[in-house]
Design a protein around this motif. Structure first.
Motif: not given
Length: 813
Positions: A531-542, A777-787
């Protein structure tokens, strides 16, 4: 009738709104005004004046906020360009250039006008009765408070219904002023000192404090501040009485909050230029002289000079010539940490130096801005936002370390790049731009190769002590940490680095250790269940910070105490893994207990002046070893540093961003350039588990051309910038499923647009969750437009709330 096109501080749109100008109101382009917008009154800036309205039905400008035009025509054009180029609301672009503390809201207040007549209560809705009860209890309520209860639309409707019934009235007021000019009360005698002493004797019996103040002022016949008078025992009542009697005058004088006040800067004569510097300077000088004659015209120079090659002296010469031609300058540095050193160099040569950056108090920023606006400064020095300083007669813009990604605004709109803004501003004002770097941005160097920029080279180092004679670049050595492990070395320092540090410290020299991570341990993990302790609001390790004994999220600043047992399986086998500046500091302290250490990262520079204090301490050799993050890699000139050690060169090498190799090369080359800048020979030791990577090998050899050839081939192969522009769309939502569904909908909408309109070589990368899938606390999805159509397509596709556009992004994480 005259009409005004106004950028309004309420509309998230890239356009102006048309207002009629009342006959009794005199307006100029660039003035700030109050205008009606829906039911509210909001701030705006006049972008244009015309005799022909774009709408038939217009409302009047309410009043002028400031009779002085705050923005010049070229700055207004710049704001419009930023709004269109970076897809930001127009007023947000304008606001970048307004005085600090300018933005204020008009508050809409609601209060009862009358009690409902008897029996009328039954005709009101429950919400109306509830609002009336709230007003009866509170007296006066701001509309935003009502909106928090019922939502904006419902609140507006409820208030409107009650206003029409005559039960509620609305009034308007401004929220508090954030900053104002600072004034100090001065007291002066209006009578001669001898007469003041005589009056003091007469007042001794009846007004002792008045008598004492008169006696003090008679003994010190000069204006004194009210604070000084109170310190000497006077009271405000005594001062008021003496002013009323006509014995003392009281005046309010404006004082400047100057961050450079009470500081002296030693002047130094210009050094003799090396042949390389002379050649470069002549090219820039010709452009500056031509710029004066042929406005509007701009020249952009890319000054590629190795670390310690004397680029700053070129900047100084260019500013000197610009001032001689009656023009002024702006100098940008990538980090606030570099500002003190840059100020010292420029203030030692020129007067009228202004400073603008976020670590100044709001009052200091306010006073510096107006001082610049009034034309009292020769040069403005600051971080990226200083490009928006209202510097008149602009003739020169210098961007030092132009490759730095800190010049890009990434966390809020407008997401501008200071380099691109500077080039556009130069185009509008006829200024010359100098982009300086030892490791130019790949896109900038490509433009230099294509003659879009004028490429100038400084291939050799110079030494001030040697009066222009060249000195060599520090010797670079890569240490394969895999071999160190095979040899049984479990230390974070290789044998080569340990030996080099020991020898340098024994000779009384200085050492810099670089690791681009803060804290003590990158994460902590349970050895039993993983188990790795992670931030409650972010998807990153503390990250563990031993100095504060806590776990910290480096994204949102969430804090948590260190657990003694695993929260998942209750095991006590907790392991601290990874390296940071604090753990490196601990290791150095154990290895060299007699040496004095300094750490330079964000954790120790939270208070004002911390950067300058650390730099001064190390420069004066009050410390032997400096341990830091990327702050130590940027532009520091420290002659006693002979050894630079990169503890882990692989930190950013494998992140999923096509610029990872470029950033690694730039950081390593820049930090390596801190060694051997004086008469003493320098040495750089780079520790890596990927010693054959082209970015690391090129950095160790200070070989920009070798790196560029590999990198530009990679970019060409995958059609990345500079060969195709990018646009990044990010959607955020509190709900993971809703976030993914909206991102998928937009992806299919964009794909349909690309297929139906035939956008040629434009394509989509993604759809995918962002590298940090959840932040604050907010989920994030992304789209990259190239050209080539990556930006044009966004003009045709409406984006709902929750989407952000980053045009020409530097960060794809």
């Amino acid at each position: 009738m005259e009409y005004a096109e106004v950028a309004v501080n309420a509309a998230a749109q890239r356009k102006t709104f048309t207002y009629s100008v009342p006959s009794d109101l005199s307006l100029e382009v660039g003035q700030a005004v109050w205008v009606p917008f829906g039911p509210r009154r909001v701030q705006g800036v006049v972008m244009d004046l015309t005799n022909y309205p774009s709408l038939l039905d217009t409302r009047d400008v309410a009043e002028v906020i400031d009779t002085r035009p705050l923005l010049s025509p070229d700055r207004l054009q710049l704001a419009q360009w930023i709004s269109q180029y970076y897809f930001s609301p127009l007023f947000e672009a304008v606001a970048l250039m307004l005085p600090p503390g300018f933005q204020r809201r008009v508050l809409t207040n609601i209060q009862l006008s009358a009690r409902p007549p008897s029996g009328a209560d039954s005709l009101l809705t429950p919400q109306q009765r509830e609002l009336l009860a709230l007003l009866g209890h509170k007296g006066k309520v701001e509309l935003s408070t009502v909106a928090k209860i019922w939502g904006s639309k419902m609140a507006e409707a409820l208030v409107g219904q009650l206003v029409r019934k005559g039960l509620v009235v609305k009034s308007w007021g401004l929220d508090r002023v954030k900053v104002q000019p600072k004034t100090v009360s001065y007291l002066s005698l209006t009578v001669a000192p001898e007469e003041a002493r005589h009056l003091a004797e007469e007042l001794r019996g009846s007004a002792l404090r008045q008598a004492a103040l008169l006696k003090y002022m008679a003994s010190n016949p000069r204006p004194i501040t009210l604070a000084e008078a109170l310190k000497e025992g006077a009271s405000r009542q005594a001062v008021t009485a003496l002013v009323r009697r006509g014995f003392v005058s009281q005046d309010e004088l404006r004082v400047a909050r100057d961050p450079l006040a009470y500081r002296s800067f030693p002047s130094f004569p210009p050094p003799i230029l090396t042949p390389d510097q002379e050649r470069v300077w002549r090219e820039i000088e010709k452009a500056l002289i031509g710029e004066k004659k042929e406005r509007p015209h701009s020249s952009v120079f890319l000054l590629h000079g190795v670390t310690g090659s004397g680029k700053t002296e070129i900047y100084l010469r260019a500013l000197e010539r610009a001032l001689a031609l009656g023009r002024r300058g702006i100098v940008l540095v990538p980090e606030i940490a570099l500002t003190p050193q840059t100020i010292q160099r420029f203030a030692g040569r020129f007067s009228g130096v202004a400073v603008l950056h976020s670590q100044l108090s709001l009052g200091e920023q306010f006073d510096q801005w107006w001082r610049i606006w009034e034309g009292a400064t020769s040069v403005v020095i600051g971080s990226r936002s200083a490009i928006f300083a209202p510097q008149p007669e602009l003739g020169l813009i210098v961007i030092d370390e132009e490759h730095e990604w800190t010049y890009k605004q990434q966390d809020q709109e407008p997401r501008y790049h200071a380099r691109e803004v500077a080039i556009k501003l130069a185009e509008l004002t006829g200024a010359v731009v100098i982009l300086g770097s030892a490791t130019p941005d790949v896109e900038s160097y490509y433009r230099g190769q294509q003659s879009n920029y004028r490429l100038l080279e400084l291939p050799n180092r110079v030494s001030g002590e040697a009066k222009g004679q060249g000195i060599s670049l520090p010797q670079g050595q890569i240490v394969d940490m895999r071999q160190e492990l095979k040899a049984g070395n479990r230390s974070i320092f290789s044998r080569e680095l340990m030996a080099a540090m020991t020898a340098a410290l024994e000779r009384g020299e200085q050492v810099i250790l670089f690791i681009n991570r803060r804290g003590t341990a990158t994460y902590i993990q349970c050895r039993d269940c993983g188990f790795v302790l992670r931030c409650r609001r972010c998807d990153v390790a503390l990250t563990y910070h031993a100095s504060e004994n806590l776990l910290l999220c480096h994204q949102c600043r969430y804090r948590e105490s260190v657990p003694h047992v695993c929260p998942w399986c209750w095991s006590r086998r907790i392991k601290y893994l990874g390296l940071g500046t604090q753990s490196v500091e601990d290791e150095v302290r154990r290895a060299f207990p007699q040496s004095s250490l300094l750490r330079w990262d964000r954790d120790v520079t939270k208070v004002r002046g911390a950067h300058e204090k650390i730099l001064d301490t190390f420069a004066s050799h009050q410390a032997d070893v400096l341990i830091g993050t990327q702050m130590v890699a940027k532009g520091l000139d420290l002659p006693l540093v002979t050894v630079v050690g990169v503890v882990n060169a692989d930190t950013g090498l494998h992140i999923p961003d096509f610029r990872a190799g470029e950033r690694t090369f730039q950081l390593l080359t820049q930090v390596a350039g801190r060694a051997g800048r004086g008469a003493l020979e320098g040495k750089v030791i780079i520790q890596s588990y990927n010693p054959d990577h082209y970015a690391i090998a090129a950095a160790a050899n200070h070989d920009y051309n070798a790196f560029y050839q590999r990198e530009i081939a990679f970019r060409r192969n995958y059609n990345y910038p500079p060969f195709s522009p990018l646009a990044r769309l990010v959607y955020t939502h509190l709900n993971a499923q809703a976030c993914q569904q909206e991102a998928e909908r937009m992806y299919h909408r964009l794909k349909e647009e690309l297929d139906s309109e035939g956008w040629g070589h434009t394509d989509l990368i993604g759809l995918a969750p962002a590298y940090n899938r959840r932040l604050r606390g907010r989920f994030r999805w992304q789209i990259i437009i190239r050209g080539p159509g990556s930006l044009d397509i966004l003009s045709d596709v409406p984006l709902p709330k929750g989407w952000t556009i980053d045009a020409h992004p530097l960060n794809l994480l």
